[in-house]
Design an enzyme around this catalytic site. Sequence first.
Site, mmCIF file in Angstrom:
data_model
loop_
_atom_site.group_PDB
_atom_site.id
_atom_site.type_symbol
_atom_site.label_atom_id
_atom_site.label_comp_id
_atom_site.label_asym_id
_atom_site.label_seq_id
_atom_site.Cartn_x
_atom_site.Cartn_y
_atom_site.Cartn_z
ATOM 1 C CG ASP A 199 -0.377 -0.539 2.128
ATOM 2 O OD1 ASP A 199 0.842 -0.480 3.231
ATOM 3 O OD2 ASP A 199 -0.916 0.221 3.302
ATOM 4 C CD GLU A 284 9.807 -1.508 11.011
ATOM 5 O OE1 GLU A 284 10.625 -2.328 12.060
ATOM 6 O OE2 GLU A 284 9.326 -1.533 10.074
HETATM 7 N N1 UDP Z 1 -0.287 -7.988 5.250
HETATM 8 C C1 UDP Z 1 -0.518 -9.517 5.277
HETATM 9 N N2 UDP Z 1 -1.457 -9.755 6.120
HETATM 10 C C2 UDP Z 1 -1.774 -9.198 7.372
HETATM 11 C C3 UDP Z 1 -1.884 -7.286 7.191
HETATM 12 C C4 UDP Z 1 -1.254 -6.608 6.603
HETATM 13 O O1 UDP Z 1 -0.044 -9.849 4.658
HETATM 14 O O2 UDP Z 1 -2.806 -9.635 8.020
HETATM 15 C C5 UDP Z 1 0.674 -7.243 4.506
HETATM 16 C C6 UDP Z 1 -0.048 -5.369 3.677
HETATM 17 O O3 UDP Z 1 -0.558 -6.262 2.465
HETATM 18 C C7 UDP Z 1 0.587 -4.802 3.844
HETATM 19 C C8 UDP Z 1 2.265 -5.603 4.849
HETATM 20 O O4 UDP Z 1 1.529 -6.443 5.108
HETATM 21 O O5 UDP Z 1 1.929 -5.784 2.662
HETATM 22 C C9 UDP Z 1 1.608 -4.254 5.928
HETATM 23 O O6 UDP Z 1 0.344 -3.876 6.198
HETATM 24 P P1 UDP Z 1 -0.387 -2.468 6.069
HETATM 25 O O7 UDP Z 1 -0.042 -2.274 5.107
HETATM 26 O O8 UDP Z 1 -1.408 -2.983 6.664
HETATM 27 O O9 UDP Z 1 0.702 -1.985 7.683
HETATM 28 P P2 UDP Z 1 0.866 -0.590 7.770
HETATM 29 O O10 UDP Z 1 1.374 -0.071 7.003
HETATM 30 O O11 UDP Z 1 -0.102 0.199 8.995
HETATM 31 O O12 UDP Z 1 2.493 -0.720 9.207
HETATM 32 MN MN MN Z 2 0.396 0.061 4.929
#
Ligand code: UDP
Ligand code: MN
Length: 338
Positions: A199, A284
């Site tokens: 995203d 990280e």
């Molecule tokens: N993701 C996943 N499983 C989940 C939730 C998220 O594989 O149950 C993936 C999501 O598609 C993205 C990455 O993990 O590529 C980080 O998730 P998210 O963008 O929701 O995290 P944030 O940006 O809120 O830290």
């Molecule tokens: Mn994200």
Amino acid sequence: MARLRLKSLFLLYFVASCGGLLYALSQLGQSCDCRTHLVAAEQRESELLSELRRVRRAARARDRVGAGRRDDDGGDDDGGDDDGRPLPTIYVVTPTYARLVQKAELTRLAHTLVLVPALHWVLVEDAEEPSALVRRLLEGSGLEHTQLHAATPSRMKLADSDPRWLKPRGVLQRNRGIAWLREHRAADTGAVVYFADDDNTYSLELFEEMRWTRGVSVWPVGLVGGLRFEGPVVVEGRVASFHTAWRPERPFPIDMAGFAVSLSLLVSHPQAAFDPDAARGDLESSLLVSLTSAEQLEPRARNCTEVLVWHTRTERPKMKQEEVLVKQGKGSNPAVEV
Ligand code: UDP
Ligand code: MN
């Protein structure tokens, strides 16, 4: 008498217009205001051209440094000709999971990645089985790709009502990607690995910044950590500290989108992985502590002063009207993939 006056008036008029004409002719070719502007514009153009040449030279020099370092490492030197050498492959590892916006996110990301040369997309689904939607999307993308999957156990999953920061997301999927690379691409030692969430927003320039990563390269990430950007602070070419507002004592207070790792480093540290039980904000660091130290980080993006990736998030679409129509038996056609 009147005739004489008329004649001298005419003569005067004639002389005055000739004089005016001669003056105008004499001005032709001489410098005037507009010419001054033109000279200034030409000077600016030449300044800009030499700046462009300087930037190009700097970019070439940086690539040469990267190449030299690879050679020092006993890397795959193919003759040392900078321009003729094939580009190191960038392996982009992306965790992804099924939800309403998944196809939109993956389409946008695919359309960025397809513009990057020498790139291989490792898409890892958070699922028990690979999905047809992701398979079709990858096949239609024109990208070199690998479709993997690893399901997050439900005890580690975020509930809909949980805040997004409560549990780390995409952890097992990124580790699955690393394991696949170690198993199938270990010999590709010049390669670079980047963990790109589905995203975020990525500039094409970012990929050329990370291309010649020797160990771990770093740069700022926009719109993250409650700040305009978070990122390393570089002093005399080295990472001296980190610009962050939250738990600055973390070993590597940088976002997932803010670093790339050379594949050879991941291969030579077979135990290195993301820790699924890492505390909030420590994910990280859980990988990086076993690979590098802050002093060894390779700053990119103009010594970490340029934001080339943004931690954007997509709003969850509201389905109120869909629910109303479904109750009436008139919901959107489920055969249409969204
Ligand atoms: N993701 C996943 N499983 C989940 C939730 C998220 O594989 O149950 C993936 C999501 O598609 C993205 C990455 O993990 O590529 C980080 O998730 P998210 O963008 O929701 O995290 P944030 O940006 O809120 O830290
Ligand atoms: Mn994200």
